[in-house]
Design a protein around this motif. Sequence first.
Motif, short mmCIF file in Angstrom:
data_model
loop_
_atom_site.label_atom_id
_atom_site.label_comp_id
_atom_site.label_asym_id
_atom_site.label_seq_id
_atom_site.Cartn_x
_atom_site.Cartn_y
_atom_site.Cartn_z
N LEU A 3 9.60 -11.21 -2.02
CA LEU A 3 9.08 -10.27 -3.15
C LEU A 3 7.38 -10.61 -3.14
N VAL A 4 6.91 -11.66 -2.64
CA VAL A 4 5.46 -12.21 -2.64
C VAL A 4 4.74 -11.42 -1.47
N SER A 5 5.64 -10.51 -0.71
CA SER A 5 4.90 -9.96 0.58
C SER A 5 4.36 -8.65 -0.08
N ASP A 6 4.64 -8.27 -1.11
CA ASP A 6 4.27 -7.17 -1.71
C ASP A 6 2.87 -7.05 -2.43
N SER A 7 2.25 -6.06 -2.43
CA SER A 7 0.67 -6.16 -2.96
C SER A 7 0.55 -6.41 -4.47
N ALA A 8 1.78 -6.06 -4.99
CA ALA A 8 1.65 -6.43 -6.50
C ALA A 8 1.68 -7.68 -6.88
#
Length: 132
Positions: free
Chosen positions: A88-93
């Motif tokens: 989930l933390v690999s997302d730009s958001a």
Amino acid sequence: MAGFFVRNNHAVLRGVTTTNLKVTMFFNNKSEFAATLSDQFRTSSNWRKAQAKRYTHDTRNGEASQRLLELESQIVIPDNVWEKLAPLVSDSACLAAISETNRDVGFRKHPANFSAWLENLHANLAMYSVAA
């Protein structure tokens, strides 16, 4: 070590004006993520401190500022928790979700400890990844 660029923009998330942090870097490991959380806790605490000076009648801002620093001092991310967060933390958001989670502290959410804060972050990350 990966470099990153952050630019503040105002956006609307869940109907509330918020700061959207545009990021060109993703978190490759737990230690980078923990360091960023530490920075974001201090940044959010400073913002709450400024709000406390602006809205002297609302004690929640000063209390939230202090609580954010307490949470920052408790940062420990167990490997089993990191395994759930990493995708989930690999997302730009991700930074927007961290900011949103920090804004909740002392207002909509009252996490008892860093683990509870991480659960709130996980919920926000899941919401952001569904919306994306």
